[in-house]
Design a protein around this motif. Structure first.
Motif, PDB file in Angstrom:
ATOM      1  N   LEU A   1       0.918  -1.383   0.242  1.00  0.00           N
ATOM      2  CA  LEU A   1       0.047  -0.063   0.322  1.00  0.00           C
ATOM      3  C   LEU A   1       0.847   1.105  -0.251  1.00  0.00           C
ATOM      4  CD1 LEU A   1      -2.448  -0.863   2.620  1.00  0.00           C
ATOM      5  CD2 LEU A   1      -3.118  -1.469  -0.135  1.00  0.00           C
ATOM      6  N   PHE A   2       2.082   0.683   0.588  1.00  0.00           N
ATOM      7  CA  PHE A   2       2.749   2.692   1.230  1.00  0.00           C
ATOM      8  C   PHE A   2       3.472   2.159  -0.168  1.00  0.00           C
ATOM      9  CE2 PHE A   2       1.992   1.182   5.570  1.00  0.00           C
ATOM     10  CZ  PHE A   2       1.445   2.530   5.706  1.00  0.00           C
ATOM     11  N   VAL A   3       3.433   1.354  -0.728  1.00  0.00           N
ATOM     12  CA  VAL A   3       4.346   1.486  -2.021  1.00  0.00           C
ATOM     13  C   VAL A   3       4.187   1.784  -2.891  1.00  0.00           C
ATOM     14  CG1 VAL A   3       5.578  -0.392  -3.972  1.00  0.00           C
ATOM     15  CG2 VAL A   3       6.175  -0.009  -1.738  1.00  0.00           C
ATOM     16  N   ILE A   4       3.144   1.683  -3.313  1.00  0.00           N
ATOM     17  CA  ILE A   4       1.901   2.448  -4.519  1.00  0.00           C
ATOM     18  C   ILE A   4       1.650   3.695  -4.017  1.00  0.00           C
ATOM     19  CG2 ILE A   4      -0.736   2.299  -5.230  1.00  0.00           C
ATOM     20  CD1 ILE A   4      -0.401  -0.882  -4.818  1.00  0.00           C
ATOM     21  N   LYS A   5       1.760   4.301  -2.632  1.00  0.00           N
ATOM     22  CA  LYS A   5       1.149   5.385  -2.388  1.00  0.00           C
ATOM     23  C   LYS A   5       2.371   6.177  -3.277  1.00  0.00           C
ATOM     24  CE  LYS A   5      -0.349   9.069  -0.317  1.00  0.00           C
ATOM     25  NZ  LYS A   5      -1.684   9.910  -0.963  1.00  0.00           N
ATOM     26  N   GLY A   6       4.066   5.392  -2.797  1.00  0.00           N
ATOM     27  CA  GLY A   6       4.512   6.493  -3.192  1.00  0.00           C
ATOM     28  C   GLY A   6       5.067   6.857  -4.809  1.00  0.00           C
ATOM     29  N   ILE A   7       4.513   5.391  -5.833  1.00  0.00           N
ATOM     30  CA  ILE A   7       4.209   5.522  -6.423  1.00  0.00           C
ATOM     31  C   ILE A   7       3.534   6.323  -6.977  1.00  0.00           C
ATOM     32  CG2 ILE A   7       3.806   4.154  -9.058  1.00  0.00           C
ATOM     33  CD1 ILE A   7       5.009   1.872  -7.413  1.00  0.00           C
ATOM     34  N   SER A   8       2.164   6.953  -6.654  1.00  0.00           N
ATOM     35  CA  SER A   8       1.502   7.586  -7.301  1.00  0.00           C
ATOM     36  C   SER A   8       1.006   8.596  -5.977  1.00  0.00           C
ATOM     37  CB  SER A   8       0.011   6.232  -7.523  1.00  0.00           C
ATOM     38  OG  SER A   8      -1.451   7.604  -7.584  1.00  0.00           O
ATOM     39  N   PRO A   9       1.594   9.228  -6.023  1.00  0.00           N
ATOM     40  CA  PRO A   9       1.000  10.498  -4.582  1.00  0.00           C
ATOM     41  C   PRO A   9      -0.231  11.200  -4.607  1.00  0.00           C
ATOM     42  CG  PRO A   9       2.781  11.095  -7.068  1.00  0.00           C
ATOM     43  CD  PRO A   9       3.402   9.884  -6.402  1.00  0.00           C
ATOM     44  N   ASP A  10      -0.886  11.586  -6.245  1.00  0.00           N
ATOM     45  CA  ASP A  10      -2.137  12.342  -5.958  1.00  0.00           C
ATOM     46  C   ASP A  10      -3.377  11.181  -5.183  1.00  0.00           C
ATOM     47  OD1 ASP A  10      -0.450  14.126  -7.647  1.00  0.00           O
ATOM     48  OD2 ASP A  10      -1.110  13.085  -9.293  1.00  0.00           O
ATOM     49  N   SER A  11      -2.536  10.049  -4.929  1.00  0.00           N
ATOM     50  CA  SER A  11      -4.038   9.612  -4.405  1.00  0.00           C
ATOM     51  C   SER A  11      -3.367   9.524  -3.365  1.00  0.00           C
ATOM     52  CB  SER A  11      -3.672   7.500  -5.193  1.00  0.00           C
ATOM     53  OG  SER A  11      -3.844   7.546  -6.253  1.00  0.00           O
ATOM     54  N   THR A  12      -4.745   8.980  -2.619  1.00  0.00           N
ATOM     55  CA  THR A  12      -4.701   8.712  -1.193  1.00  0.00           C
ATOM     56  C   THR A  12      -4.909   7.299  -0.841  1.00  0.00           C
ATOM     57  OG1 THR A  12      -7.533   8.772  -0.445  1.00  0.00           O
ATOM     58  CG2 THR A  12      -6.795  10.642  -1.342  1.00  0.00           C
ATOM     59  N   ILE A  13      -4.307   7.513   0.363  1.00  0.00           N
ATOM     60  CA  ILE A  13      -4.396   5.751   0.829  1.00  0.00           C
ATOM     61  C   ILE A  13      -5.279   5.528   1.541  1.00  0.00           C
ATOM     62  CG2 ILE A  13      -4.563   6.118   3.176  1.00  0.00           C
ATOM     63  CD1 ILE A  13      -2.162   4.397   1.977  1.00  0.00           C
ATOM     64  N   GLY A  14      -6.414   5.995   1.465  1.00  0.00           N
ATOM     65  CA  GLY A  14      -7.569   5.521   1.655  1.00  0.00           C
ATOM     66  C   GLY A  14      -8.715   4.782   0.130  1.00  0.00           C
ATOM     67  N   GLN A  15      -8.189   5.322  -1.121  1.00  0.00           N
ATOM     68  CA  GLN A  15      -8.570   5.170  -2.394  1.00  0.00           C
ATOM     69  C   GLN A  15      -7.703   4.390  -2.592  1.00  0.00           C
ATOM     70  OE1 GLN A  15      -7.270   9.043  -4.282  1.00  0.00           O
ATOM     71  NE2 GLN A  15      -9.258   9.489  -5.026  1.00  0.00           N
ATOM     72  N   ILE A  16      -6.300   3.465  -2.415  1.00  0.00           N
ATOM     73  CA  ILE A  16      -5.225   2.643  -2.655  1.00  0.00           C
ATOM     74  C   ILE A  16      -6.156   1.382  -1.970  1.00  0.00           C
ATOM     75  CG2 ILE A  16      -3.016   1.359  -1.744  1.00  0.00           C
ATOM     76  CD1 ILE A  16      -2.226   4.940  -2.561  1.00  0.00           C
ATOM     77  N   ILE A  17      -6.279   1.456  -0.260  1.00  0.00           N
ATOM     78  CA  ILE A  17      -7.321   0.345   0.699  1.00  0.00           C
ATOM     79  C   ILE A  17      -8.204   0.081  -0.629  1.00  0.00           C
ATOM     80  CG2 ILE A  17      -8.259   0.143   1.899  1.00  0.00           C
ATOM     81  CD1 ILE A  17      -6.272   1.906   3.506  1.00  0.00           C
ATOM     82  N   ARG A  18      -8.584   0.624  -0.889  1.00  0.00           N
ATOM     83  CA  ARG A  18     -10.050   0.035  -1.995  1.00  0.00           C
ATOM     84  C   ARG A  18     -10.053  -0.476  -2.850  1.00  0.00           C
ATOM     85  NH1 ARG A  18     -12.108   5.376   0.645  1.00  0.00           N
ATOM     86  NH2 ARG A  18     -11.907   6.694  -1.448  1.00  0.00           N
ATOM     87  N   GLY A  19      -9.055   0.246  -3.330  1.00  0.00           N
ATOM     88  CA  GLY A  19      -8.362  -0.572  -4.706  1.00  0.00           C
ATOM     89  C   GLY A  19      -7.686  -1.751  -4.306  1.00  0.00           C
TER      90      GLY A  19
END
Length: 150
Positions: A102-120
C-alpha cells in the motif's frame, strides 16, 4: 533492516526452542479433540492478524518453526501448506495498517489518497481469500507440479 529482523527472529526461535514451546504447542494441539480443519482455520486467522501488524519475513521466520511440526502432525501436505501460507503473506502485504505494498503504491502515485489505495486493494484481498478456500477444497492445485516433477 531485514538482517535485524532475521537476527531478532533467530533469537526468538532459539528462546522458543530452549523453552520447548513448539513441543508444548504441538502437544496441546494434538491432545485437543477438534478437527484438523478447525486448527488450520485458526492458524490462518493468526497469520492474518500478524500480517496486519508485522512484516511478512518476520512472520515467516517467527511462526514457521512452530507451525511446521503442528501441520506435519495433523497430516497436511507441507508443500500445500507453504503455498497457502505464502498466499496469506501476500494478503498481509495489502492489509492495513502495515501493508507494505500500500505504501509502495502511495509512493508511485502521490496524487492518490491511502483510502483510495485501500479501496482498490480490497478486491485483491477478497480474491486471495477465495484462493485459500479453493486450495482447501482442491489441494492438488498446489501440489500437481511437484508431483509431476518427482
Amino acid at each position: 533492516m531485514i538482517f535485524a529482523i532475521m537476527i531478532g527472529a533467530m533469537l526468538f526461535g532459539f528462546i522458543l526452542t530452549a523453552l520447548q514451546a513448539p513441543q508444548a504447542l504441538m502437544a496441546l494441539v494434538t491432545d485437543a479433540q477438534v478437527s484438523r480443519w478447525f486448527i488450520f482455520i485458526g492458524i490462518n486467522l493468526v497469520l492474518l492478524a500478524l500480517g496486519c501488524v508485522l512484516e511478512t519475513v518476520s512472520i515467516i521466520l517467527i511462526t514457521l518453526p512452530m507451525l511446521y511440526p503442528i501441520v506435519k502432525s495433523l497430516g497436511f501436505d507441507l508443500i500445500w501448506f507453504n503455498v497457502v501460507m505464502l498466499i496469506n503473506m501476500e494478503l498481509a502485504l495489502i492489509t492495513p495498517p502495515v501493508g507494505m505494498n500500500l505504501f509502495v503504491i502511495k509512493g508511485i502515485s502521490p496524487d492518490s489518497t491511502i483510502g483510495q489505495i485501500i479501496r482498490g486493494a480490497v478486491p485483491f484481498a477478497v480474491i486471495m481469500g477465495f484462493e485459500i478456500v479453493l486450495l482447501c477444497f482442491a489441494p492438488q492445485l498446489a501440489t500437481w507440479l511437484p508431483a509431476v516433477l518427482q
